[in-house]
Scaffold this motif. Structure first.
Motif, short mmCIF file in Angstrom:
data_model
loop_
_atom_site.label_atom_id
_atom_site.label_comp_id
_atom_site.label_asym_id
_atom_site.label_seq_id
_atom_site.Cartn_x
_atom_site.Cartn_y
_atom_site.Cartn_z
N ILE A 11 0.79 -1.17 0.14
CA ILE A 11 -0.09 -0.08 0.05
C ILE A 11 0.80 1.24 -0.06
O ILE A 11 0.61 2.09 -0.84
CB ILE A 11 -0.89 0.05 1.38
N ALA A 12 1.90 1.37 0.70
CA ALA A 12 2.87 2.67 0.90
C ALA A 12 3.51 2.62 -0.29
O ALA A 12 3.63 3.84 -0.99
CB ALA A 12 3.98 2.13 1.81
N LYS A 13 4.00 1.71 -1.17
CA LYS A 13 4.69 1.80 -2.44
C LYS A 13 3.48 2.50 -3.60
O LYS A 13 3.78 3.42 -4.36
CB LYS A 13 5.10 0.41 -2.98
N LEU A 14 2.50 1.98 -3.58
CA LEU A 14 1.27 2.66 -4.40
C LEU A 14 0.88 3.96 -4.17
O LEU A 14 0.78 4.62 -5.05
CB LEU A 14 0.06 1.53 -4.40
N ILE A 15 0.77 4.03 -2.82
CA ILE A 15 0.45 5.49 -2.31
C ILE A 15 1.65 6.41 -3.05
O ILE A 15 1.20 7.71 -3.44
CB ILE A 15 0.35 5.78 -0.84
N ASP A 18 1.13 7.12 -6.72
CA ASP A 18 -0.40 7.56 -7.24
C ASP A 18 -0.39 9.12 -6.78
O ASP A 18 -0.69 9.42 -5.45
CB ASP A 18 -1.33 6.73 -6.60
N PRO A 19 -0.34 10.18 -7.49
CA PRO A 19 -0.49 11.26 -7.21
C PRO A 19 -1.88 12.05 -6.67
O PRO A 19 -2.06 12.91 -6.16
CB PRO A 19 -0.32 12.12 -8.57
N THR A 20 -2.93 10.84 -6.90
CA THR A 20 -4.21 11.14 -6.39
C THR A 20 -4.62 10.60 -4.90
O THR A 20 -5.52 11.07 -4.61
CB THR A 20 -5.22 10.79 -7.39
N ALA A 21 -3.85 9.88 -4.58
CA ALA A 21 -3.94 8.99 -3.48
C ALA A 21 -3.56 9.94 -2.02
O ALA A 21 -2.80 10.90 -2.22
CB ALA A 21 -2.99 7.68 -3.19
N THR A 22 -4.34 9.79 -1.03
CA THR A 22 -4.24 10.62 0.22
C THR A 22 -2.97 9.94 0.70
O THR A 22 -2.90 8.80 1.10
CB THR A 22 -5.37 10.21 1.13
N ASN A 43 -8.27 -0.93 -4.25
CA ASN A 43 -8.62 0.61 -4.55
C ASN A 43 -7.31 1.36 -5.47
O ASN A 43 -7.48 1.78 -6.38
CB ASN A 43 -9.30 1.63 -3.62
N LEU A 44 -6.15 1.06 -4.72
CA LEU A 44 -5.05 1.60 -5.37
C LEU A 44 -4.62 0.73 -6.58
O LEU A 44 -4.19 1.65 -7.48
CB LEU A 44 -3.95 1.43 -4.27
N TYR A 45 -4.95 -0.64 -6.72
CA TYR A 45 -4.53 -1.04 -8.04
C TYR A 45 -5.40 -0.76 -8.98
O TYR A 45 -5.09 -0.30 -10.10
CB TYR A 45 -4.59 -2.62 -7.83
N LYS A 46 -6.78 -0.56 -8.72
CA LYS A 46 -7.87 0.17 -9.68
C LYS A 46 -7.31 1.44 -10.05
O LYS A 46 -7.39 1.71 -11.24
CB LYS A 46 -9.03 0.13 -9.04
N SER A 47 -6.93 2.38 -9.21
CA SER A 47 -6.50 3.44 -9.77
C SER A 47 -5.13 3.64 -10.49
O SER A 47 -5.24 4.28 -11.52
CB SER A 47 -6.03 4.36 -8.62
N LYS A 48 -4.24 2.72 -10.35
CA LYS A 48 -3.21 2.43 -11.17
C LYS A 48 -3.53 2.00 -12.31
O LYS A 48 -2.97 2.23 -13.58
CB LYS A 48 -2.00 1.30 -10.43
N GLU A 49 -4.37 0.99 -12.53
CA GLU A 49 -5.03 0.50 -13.71
C GLU A 49 -5.77 1.66 -14.61
O GLU A 49 -5.38 1.68 -15.95
CB GLU A 49 -5.83 -0.48 -13.40
N THR A 50 -6.51 2.38 -14.03
CA THR A 50 -7.01 3.60 -14.61
C THR A 50 -6.01 4.51 -15.27
O THR A 50 -6.11 5.01 -16.30
CB THR A 50 -8.13 4.15 -13.59
N ARG A 51 -4.73 4.94 -14.41
CA ARG A 51 -3.91 5.84 -14.85
C ARG A 51 -3.34 5.19 -15.77
O ARG A 51 -2.95 5.82 -16.94
CB ARG A 51 -2.89 6.18 -13.70
#
Length: 64
Positions: A11-15, A18-22, A43-51
């Motif tokens: 999670i920390a790596k994905l945050i 991800d520029p949109t992650a809190t 949710n973070l993986y979904k955001s990464k996929e969308t990006r």
């Protein structure tokens, strides 16, 4: 089975990527249940996929 600390590290790596992650301190994540951590991770993986999809669309437009 994946340990809670491994999920928190992922999670920390994905945050970070991800520029949109809190932004969230890993120590705060330790208070979440394993189910909650998995939900955050999904949710973070979904955001990464969308990006990635958005980047691909941008790249295709650029190559035209």
């Amino acid at each position: 089975m994946v340990e809670k600390k491994e999920i928190i590290l992922e999670i920390a790596k994905l945050i970070e990527s991800d520029p949109t992650a809190t932004p969230m301190e890993p120590t705060v994540l330790e208070f979440l249940s394993e189910e909650e951590l998995i939900a955050v991770l999904k949710n973070l993986y979904k955001s990464k996929e969308t990006r990635s999809e958005q980047n691909e669309e941008w790249f295709q437009e650029l190559c035209k």
